[in-house]
Scaffold this motif. Structure first.
Motif, PDB file in Angstrom:
ATOM      1  N   LYS A 254      -8.286   5.654   1.460  1.00  0.00           N
ATOM      2  CA  LYS A 254      -6.871   5.311   1.553  1.00  0.00           C
ATOM      3  C   LYS A 254      -6.081   6.612   1.506  1.00  0.00           C
ATOM      4  N   VAL A 255      -5.665   7.072   2.683  1.00  0.00           N
ATOM      5  CA  VAL A 255      -5.084   8.402   2.799  1.00  0.00           C
ATOM      6  C   VAL A 255      -3.605   8.321   3.176  1.00  0.00           C
ATOM      7  N   LEU A 256      -2.907   9.389   2.844  1.00  0.00           N
ATOM      8  CA  LEU A 256      -1.486   9.500   3.177  1.00  0.00           C
ATOM      9  C   LEU A 256      -1.344   9.614   4.688  1.00  0.00           C
ATOM     10  N   SER A 257      -0.549   8.733   5.263  1.00  0.00           N
ATOM     11  CA  SER A 257      -0.419   8.693   6.710  1.00  0.00           C
ATOM     12  C   SER A 257       1.046   8.553   7.097  1.00  0.00           C
ATOM     13  N   GLY A 258       1.721   9.674   7.201  1.00  0.00           N
ATOM     14  CA  GLY A 258       3.132   9.658   7.594  1.00  0.00           C
ATOM     15  C   GLY A 258       4.039   9.260   6.439  1.00  0.00           C
ATOM     16  N   GLY A 259       4.858  10.159   6.010  1.00  0.00           N
ATOM     17  CA  GLY A 259       5.784   9.864   4.919  1.00  0.00           C
ATOM     18  C   GLY A 259       5.037   9.614   3.626  1.00  0.00           C
ATOM     19  N   SER A 260       5.331   8.486   2.984  1.00  0.00           N
ATOM     20  CA  SER A 260       4.701   8.156   1.711  1.00  0.00           C
ATOM     21  C   SER A 260       3.778   6.952   1.819  1.00  0.00           C
ATOM     22  N   GLU A 261       3.446   6.573   3.045  1.00  0.00           N
ATOM     23  CA  GLU A 261       2.594   5.413   3.263  1.00  0.00           C
ATOM     24  C   GLU A 261       1.109   5.799   3.231  1.00  0.00           C
ATOM     25  N   TYR A 262       0.317   4.955   2.565  1.00  0.00           N
ATOM     26  CA  TYR A 262      -1.135   5.145   2.536  1.00  0.00           C
ATOM     27  C   TYR A 262      -1.803   4.076   3.391  1.00  0.00           C
ATOM     28  N   GLN A 263      -2.810   4.474   4.150  1.00  0.00           N
ATOM     29  CA  GLN A 263      -3.555   3.545   4.996  1.00  0.00           C
ATOM     30  C   GLN A 263      -5.049   3.803   4.861  1.00  0.00           C
ATOM     31  N   TRP A 264      -5.819   2.726   4.983  1.00  0.00           N
ATOM     32  CA  TRP A 264      -7.272   2.866   4.965  1.00  0.00           C
ATOM     33  C   TRP A 264      -7.752   3.394   6.309  1.00  0.00           C
ATOM     34  N   LYS A 265      -8.532   4.471   6.262  1.00  0.00           N
ATOM     35  CA  LYS A 265      -9.100   5.049   7.470  1.00  0.00           C
ATOM     36  C   LYS A 265     -10.568   5.369   7.243  1.00  0.00           C
ATOM     37  N   GLU A 266     -11.310   5.380   8.335  1.00  0.00           N
ATOM     38  CA  GLU A 266     -12.738   5.644   8.260  1.00  0.00           C
ATOM     39  C   GLU A 266     -13.018   7.117   8.562  1.00  0.00           C
ATOM     40  N   PHE A 267     -13.880   7.731   7.755  1.00  0.00           N
ATOM     41  CA  PHE A 267     -14.235   9.143   7.920  1.00  0.00           C
ATOM     42  C   PHE A 267     -15.755   9.299   7.868  1.00  0.00           C
ATOM     43  N   ARG A 268     -16.221  10.365   8.501  1.00  0.00           N
ATOM     44  CA  ARG A 268     -17.642  10.680   8.527  1.00  0.00           C
ATOM     45  C   ARG A 268     -17.877  12.030   7.870  1.00  0.00           C
ATOM     46  N   ILE A 269     -18.831  12.090   6.951  1.00  0.00           N
ATOM     47  CA  ILE A 269     -19.241  13.356   6.352  1.00  0.00           C
ATOM     48  C   ILE A 269     -20.719  13.574   6.671  1.00  0.00           C
TER      49      ILE A 269
END
Length: 303
Positions: A254-269
């Motif tokens: 759940k990352v910061l995405s524009g302004g102060s909004e948080y959104q769930w995003k998928e990441f690969r490590i």
């Protein structure tokens, strides 16, 4: 744009990893009566074991599949990637579809001798996997023992098949086609030859237990948040492991995405070197946790 051969093979291996990491799926057969096959489909959840590259399916003796397949051997089999514990609830809240595979083919009933052989394969698998869990190192046991959402390992869920041959009919599923279905509902056809030759890596038997062990641990969840900052340059407030394999892992953050909004995003490590087994995976994860903390301390001037 057509996929390259290496991409196709990678997709085939993903399918095999899903099959090797789960232990249940939805079997679909064509309803039958005394007059022959109908066009209606009967579905039920069944347990299976991936053996020699094929699913071997245990169907309860009173299940209608046993009647249907006497008339028509054609079947399909849908298997999702395991999503244990809190991860399942999160994906439902996001209205995110589970990654899964859909197989079509024929189910072939096994004779008594082959049923005993298949059951013996289950027995050996259960003993081998439970031994690895018991004998795991401090790093491995710390992650695997954190799994608290019921039985999450393949061996724990298949042990009931032992010494119960009379209660099940066992079938070999001969695959004729395979479809990989991603989290957005997109269908990706897998070449049957690629699927047949692809081999799962060594992590799938412990996939569900690893995912749940990490996601049920507050300390490790916080470490995933630190990973976002240290390795991905992302400001996260929460994170979950989504899937694991020898090359690394996917996570939802759940990352910061524009302004102060948080959104769930998928990441690969991705690991610098592949993990050979569950022990290696756990060790690499612990090493990454230490490296991430060191980087955070350095950036904050505390190192």
């Amino acid at each position: 744009m057509k996929s390259t051969k290496s991409t196709a093979l990678a997709l085939a291996q993903k399918c095999k990893n899903i099959l090797a990491s789960n232990w249940h799926g939805n079997l679909n057969t064509i309803k039958a009566d005394s007059k022959g096959s109908k066009q209606e489909i009967y579905t039920s959840k069944v347990k299976y074991l991936l053996r020699k590259g094929r699913p071997y399916i245990w169907v309860p003796e009173k299940d209608l599949h046993n009647v249907n397949t006497l008339i028509d051997e054609r079947a399909s089999f849908a298997v999702p990637r395991p999503y244990p514990g809190p991860l399942a609830n999160l994906l439902r809240s996001m209205k995110k579809l589970p990654v899964r595979i859909a197989l079509t083919g024929e189910v072939v009933p096994l004779g008594d001798e082959k049923v005993r052989s298949a059951t013996e394969s289950v027995r050996k698998m259960v003993m081998s996997e439970q031994k690895k869990i018991i004998e795991s190192s401090y790093a491995g046991s710390g992650i695997l023992s954190s799994s608290t959402f019921g039985n999450t390992s393949r061996s724990e869920n298949l042990v009931e098949l032992l010494d119960n041959d009379d209660n099940y009919s066992v079938y070999k599923f001969n695959v004729s086609s395979c479809m990989f279905i991603d989290g957005n509902g997109g269908n990706h056809e897998v070449d049957p030859d690629d699927f047949g030759t692809a081999k799962p890596d060594k992590l799938p038997p412990f996939t569900a237990k690893l995912i749940d062990g990490i996601n049920q641990s507050g300390i490790r969840r916080r470490a995933l948040v630190v990973f976002c900052f240290a390795f991905l340059n992302e400001n996260a407030k929460d994170a979950y492991i989504l899937s694991v394999d020898q090359k690394g892992f996917d996570m939802l953050a759940k990352v910061l995405s524009g302004g102060s909004e948080y959104q769930w995003k998928e990441f690969r490590i991705t690991f610098e070197e592949e993990a050979d087994d569950v022990e290696s995976f756990c060790s690499k994860l612990v090493q990454m946790e230490e490296a991430a903390l060191d980087k955070v301390k350095s950036c904050s001037g505390l190192g």
